[in-house]
Design a protein around this motif. Structure first.
Motif, short mmCIF file in Angstrom:
data_model
loop_
_atom_site.label_atom_id
_atom_site.label_comp_id
_atom_site.label_asym_id
_atom_site.label_seq_id
_atom_site.Cartn_x
_atom_site.Cartn_y
_atom_site.Cartn_z
N THR A 1 33.48 35.05 24.13
CA THR A 1 34.84 35.53 24.33
C THR A 1 34.97 37.05 24.25
OG1 THR A 1 35.37 35.24 21.98
CG2 THR A 1 35.82 33.38 23.45
N LEU A 2 33.85 37.76 24.19
CA LEU A 2 33.91 39.22 24.17
C LEU A 2 34.45 39.74 25.50
CD1 LEU A 2 30.53 40.15 22.43
CD2 LEU A 2 32.84 40.27 21.45
N PRO A 3 35.05 40.91 25.52
CA PRO A 3 35.62 41.44 26.77
C PRO A 3 34.55 41.68 27.82
CG PRO A 3 35.58 43.13 25.07
CD PRO A 3 35.25 41.83 24.39
N ILE A 4 34.98 41.69 29.08
CA ILE A 4 34.09 41.95 30.21
C ILE A 4 34.10 43.45 30.50
CG2 ILE A 4 33.79 41.66 32.69
CD1 ILE A 4 34.77 38.78 32.34
N ILE A 5 32.92 44.04 30.52
CA ILE A 5 32.74 45.43 30.92
C ILE A 5 32.02 45.40 32.26
CG2 ILE A 5 31.86 47.70 30.28
CD1 ILE A 5 33.76 46.55 28.19
N SER A 6 32.67 45.87 33.31
CA SER A 6 32.10 45.80 34.66
C SER A 6 31.97 47.22 35.23
CB SER A 6 32.99 44.95 35.57
OG SER A 6 32.49 44.93 36.90
N PRO A 7 30.84 47.91 34.96
CA PRO A 7 30.71 49.30 35.36
C PRO A 7 30.26 49.54 36.79
CG PRO A 7 28.85 48.66 34.00
CD PRO A 7 29.73 47.46 34.11
N HIS A 8 30.01 48.46 37.55
CA HIS A 8 29.68 48.64 38.96
C HIS A 8 30.10 47.40 39.74
CE1 HIS A 8 27.65 49.83 42.64
NE2 HIS A 8 27.09 48.64 42.68
N GLY A 9 31.02 47.59 40.70
CA GLY A 9 31.47 46.48 41.52
C GLY A 9 32.17 46.99 42.77
N HIS A 10 32.72 46.08 43.53
CA HIS A 10 33.29 46.45 44.83
C HIS A 10 34.68 45.87 45.06
CE1 HIS A 10 29.41 48.14 46.06
NE2 HIS A 10 28.86 47.10 45.47
N VAL A 11 35.40 45.55 44.01
CA VAL A 11 36.76 45.07 44.16
C VAL A 11 37.62 46.23 44.71
CG1 VAL A 11 38.81 44.24 42.95
CG2 VAL A 11 36.54 43.38 42.33
N PRO A 12 38.37 46.01 45.80
CA PRO A 12 39.21 47.10 46.34
C PRO A 12 40.28 47.52 45.33
CG PRO A 12 38.96 45.32 47.95
CD PRO A 12 38.42 44.81 46.65
N PRO A 13 40.38 48.81 45.02
CA PRO A 13 41.37 49.24 44.03
C PRO A 13 42.81 48.96 44.45
CG PRO A 13 40.38 51.13 45.15
CD PRO A 13 39.58 49.93 45.54
N GLN A 14 43.05 48.87 45.75
CA GLN A 14 44.40 48.58 46.22
C GLN A 14 44.90 47.23 45.71
OE1 GLN A 14 44.90 48.66 50.47
NE2 GLN A 14 47.10 48.31 50.36
N TRP A 15 43.96 46.25 45.57
CA TRP A 15 44.36 44.94 45.07
C TRP A 15 45.06 45.09 43.72
CZ3 TRP A 15 39.75 41.00 45.78
CH2 TRP A 15 39.51 40.81 47.15
N ILE A 16 44.53 45.96 42.88
CA ILE A 16 45.06 46.11 41.53
C ILE A 16 46.25 47.07 41.52
CG2 ILE A 16 44.48 46.76 39.16
CD1 ILE A 16 41.52 46.04 40.04
N ALA A 17 46.16 48.14 42.29
CA ALA A 17 47.26 49.11 42.34
C ALA A 17 48.54 48.45 42.84
CB ALA A 17 46.89 50.29 43.24
N ASP A 18 48.43 47.63 43.90
CA ASP A 18 49.59 46.97 44.49
C ASP A 18 49.81 45.56 43.96
OD1 ASP A 18 49.95 49.23 46.03
OD2 ASP A 18 48.91 48.43 47.78
N ASP A 19 48.92 45.11 43.08
CA ASP A 19 48.98 43.74 42.57
C ASP A 19 49.14 42.76 43.73
OD1 ASP A 19 48.69 42.06 40.41
OD2 ASP A 19 50.83 41.96 39.96
N VAL A 20 48.23 42.88 44.68
CA VAL A 20 48.32 42.16 45.95
C VAL A 20 48.21 40.65 45.74
CG1 VAL A 20 47.17 41.79 48.17
CG2 VAL A 20 47.35 44.10 47.22
N ALA A 21 49.13 39.91 46.36
CA ALA A 21 49.06 38.45 46.31
C ALA A 21 47.94 37.97 47.23
CB ALA A 21 50.39 37.84 46.74
N PHE A 22 47.10 37.08 46.74
CA PHE A 22 46.03 36.56 47.57
C PHE A 22 46.63 35.68 48.67
CE2 PHE A 22 43.93 37.18 43.36
CZ PHE A 22 43.11 38.22 43.75
N GLU A 23 46.00 35.70 49.82
CA GLU A 23 46.59 35.07 51.00
C GLU A 23 46.31 33.58 51.10
OE1 GLU A 23 46.66 35.82 55.86
OE2 GLU A 23 45.80 37.31 54.50
N ASP A 24 45.04 33.21 50.96
CA ASP A 24 44.65 31.81 51.11
C ASP A 24 43.28 31.62 50.46
OD1 ASP A 24 42.43 32.18 53.18
OD2 ASP A 24 44.13 33.05 54.25
N PRO A 25 42.86 30.38 50.24
CA PRO A 25 41.57 30.14 49.57
C PRO A 25 40.37 30.74 50.30
CG PRO A 25 42.92 28.17 49.49
CD PRO A 25 43.64 29.13 50.40
#
Length: 467
Positions: A30-54
Motif C-alpha cells: 500500500t505504499l505510494p506509487i512513484i513513477s519517475p518515467h512514463g508517457h501519460v499525456p499531461p493534458q489528461w490530468i490538466a483538463d481532467d479529461v473524461a475517457f471516451e470508451d474502453p
C-alpha cells in the motif's frame, strides 16, 4: 469463465519462501506509487479529461497490446491506432482483443489487463468472444462515473509522483496548470526528451533546431548557440518541476570531439550536408554535452539505447512512429561510456541511469560499472523486459555485483494510464519474492529484507531522481 486474481501470484512455489514473500509484500503493497518515467499525456490530468470508451482507454494507447494483436493478423487501424473509431468500431476493436485473448497467455500484458479488470472495474469475466460485450458495457458504465477521471484515479491509485515525457520546445502549459492547482496534491512533472535535437543526420533535425531557436530566443546558427539554447530550455523545464532528462539513441557512444571539429560538423548539419557517420559522431559529442549540463543543473540523466526504431517501413508510412514496431538490438556499454564516465563518473552532481533491453550486458558490463562509478545507476527492466521472468533474471544478474542500492527503482514507462498500479504491483511482488529467497537461504535477515523492499519501492526512486 470467472476471472480470479490469486493473492500469491508471482510468489515462489515453495511454501516456506512464499510465506516470507507474502509478509514482505504486505509491508509494501500500500505504499505510494512513484513513477519517475512514463508517457501519460499531461493534458489528461490538466483538463481532467473524461475517457471516451474502453478501446481508447485500454487498447489504443498500449503498444504492448496492439503489437501482439498485429502479429496475430489484426490491422492496427481496427484498434484505433492513429485512427478515430466511432462507437461501433470501438466496440468491434474490443471484441478483437477478447477474441484473441489466448495470444496473451504467459505475458505481462495479461497480468496487467486482468489486474485492471478486477481491481479497477470490478469485472470478473475472463475476456473471450462471448464475454466481450458484457465487459465492454461494464467498463463503459465505469467510465461515466465522476470518480473515473484522471485526477480522482491518481488519488485512488496512490500515485504520489508522475513524470511525463516532453519535447524541449513544449511550453509546459499543462504542467503549469496542474502545479497551480493547490487542491490537487499528487505531483506531475515534465521530463526533458531532446532526442530529435541530437540527431544531426536526420531530416527532422534542421527544422527542430530552428524551432529551438524560436522558442529559446537564442540563435542556433552555430554550435555555441545550440548549447546555449539547450541550456536555456533545460532551465525552463527545471523551473516547471522537471527532475530528469531522457535520451534514446542506437548506441551509448559518448566520444567528445575537439571544439573546432564539433563546430565544423555542426555547420555541415545546418547546411543539410552531414553524413550519417559524421552525424553519429556529432550526436555522441552532444550526448556528452548533456552529461556536462547535468553536472551543472542536477537533472538526472537517463539513457535507454539499442532499439531499431520503426523496423517495418510500411507501418511507419501508414501509421507513423511509436506504434509498436520498435525492435531491440545489441549494445556495447563499457567502451561506449568510458569517455563520459572518465570525465563525469565521479562527479558529485551527476546521476546517470542506463537502461537496456540487451540482458547480456547486465552482469557483464552494467553491474561492474555501477559497482565502481558513484554517478552510475542500473535502470530496472523496462520496455520489452519489464516482465516477471526478466525482472527475476535482472535481480539475479546485478545484485551479487552491485547490490540493491545501485539500481534505479521501478519505471513503468507507460502511456496506458490504468495499468500503472498493476505494473508497480508486479514489481513489488517480484522484488519481495527475490528478497524472500535470500532470507530463506539465510543470506539476508527478515528485517533487512523488509527494509530493502521499502527502499526499492519509495526511497530509491526518490533518491535517484531527486524527488
Amino acid at each position: 469463465m470467472s476471472l480470479e486474481l490469486h493473492p500469491d501470484r508471482l510468489f515462489p512455489a515453495d511454501p516456506t519462501v512464499r510465506d516470507i514473500a507474502r509478509e514482505l509484500y504486505d509491508s509494501v503493497s500500500t505504499l505510494p506509487i512513484i513513477s519517475p518515467h512514463g508517457h501519460v499525456p499531461p493534458q489528461w490530468i490538466a483538463d481532467d479529461v473524461a475517457f471516451e470508451d474502453p478501446t481508447s482507454l485500454l487498447i489504443t494507447p498500449d503498444h504492448y497490446i496492439t503489437r501482439l494483436l498485429h502479429a496475430s493478423g489484426v490491422d492496427l487501424a481496427d484498434l484505433g491506432v492513429r485512427t478515430h473509431l466511432d462507437a461501433d468500431a470501438a466496440r468491434r476493436a474490443f471484441r478483437l482483443l477478447c477474441e484473441h485473448w489466448p495470444v496473451f497467455r504467459g505475458t505481462p500484458m495479461r497480468y496487467w489487463f486482468e489486474s485492471q479488470l478486477v481491481e479497477v472495474f470490478g469485472a470478473y469475466l475472463e475476456p473471450s468472444a462471448t464475454s466481450a460485450d458484457a465487459l465492454y458495457d461494464r467498463i463503459s458504465s465505469w467510465i461515466e462515473a465522476p470518480t473515473s477521471r484522471p485526477r480522482a484515479l491518481m488519488q485512488q491509485f496512490g500515485i504520489e509522483f508522475l513524470a511525463t515525457t516532453d519535447d524541449p520546445c513544449d511550453d509546459l502549459a499543462h504542467h503549469a496548470r496542474i502545479a497551480g492547482d493547490e487542491s490537487f496534491t499528487p505531483r506531475v512533472v515534465p521530463t526533458f526528451r531532446p532526442d530529435v535535437y541530437l540527431e544531426p543526420a536526420r531530416s527532422t533535425w534542421v527544422p527542430a533546431v530552428d524551432r529551438l531557436a524560436e522558442v529559446s530566443g537564442i540563435d542556433t546558427g552555430d554550435y555555441a548557440g545550440w548549447v546555449a539554447a539547450m541550456e536555456d530550455r533545460r532551465a525552463y523545464f527545471r523551473e516547471h518541476g522537471a527532475v530528469s532528462t531522457d535520451h534514446s539513441h542506437r548506441d551509448l557512444g559518448t566520444q567528445r570531439l575537439p571544439a573546432a571539429e564539433a563546430e565544423t560538423l555542426y555547420a555541415e548539419a545546418r547546411a543539410g550536408r552531414i553524413s550519417v557517420t559524421d552525424g553519429d559522431r556529432l550526436r555522441r559529442h552532444m550526448v556528452d554535452e548533456m552529461a556536462r549540463m547535468a553536472t551543472e543543473d542536477g537533472l538526472t540523466m537517463t539513457l535507454h539505447p539499442a532499439v531499431h526504431r520503426n523496423h517495418h517501413g510500411p507501418t511507419l508510412e501508414r501509421f507513423g512512429a511509436d506504434v509498436g514496431a520498435d525492435i531491440p538490438i545489441g549494445v556495447e556499454v563499457t567502451q561506449a561510456l568510458a569517455p563520459l564516465l572518465g570525465r563525469y563518473g565521479t562527479h558529485p552532481n551527476l546521476t546517470l541511469v542506463v537502461f537496456t533491453i540487451d540482458e547480456t550486458v547486465y552482469s557483464r558490463e552494467l553491474a561492474p560499472l555501477a559497482g565502481f562509478y558513484p554517478a552510475l545507476r542500473i535502470g530496472v527492466p523496462w520496455w520489452f523486459i519489464d516482465a516477471p521472468d526478466a525482472i527475476r533474471r535482472f535481480r539475479a544478474a546485478v545484485s551479487e555485483t552491485a547490490g540493491f542500492t545501485r539500481t534505479s527503482g521501478f519505471i513503468d514507462d507507460t502511456r496506458a494510464f490504468l495499468s500503472i498500479p498493476a505494473r508497480h504491483d508486479m514489481s513489488r511482488r517480484l522484488d519481495c519474492a527475490h528478497l524472500a529467497e535470500l532470507v530463506a537461504q539465510h543470506r539476508l535477515g527478515l528485517d533487512e529484507a523488509a527494509e530493502t523492499a521499502r527502499y526499492l519501492v519509495v526511497d530509491q526512486p526518490r533518491q535517484v531522481f531527486g524527488i
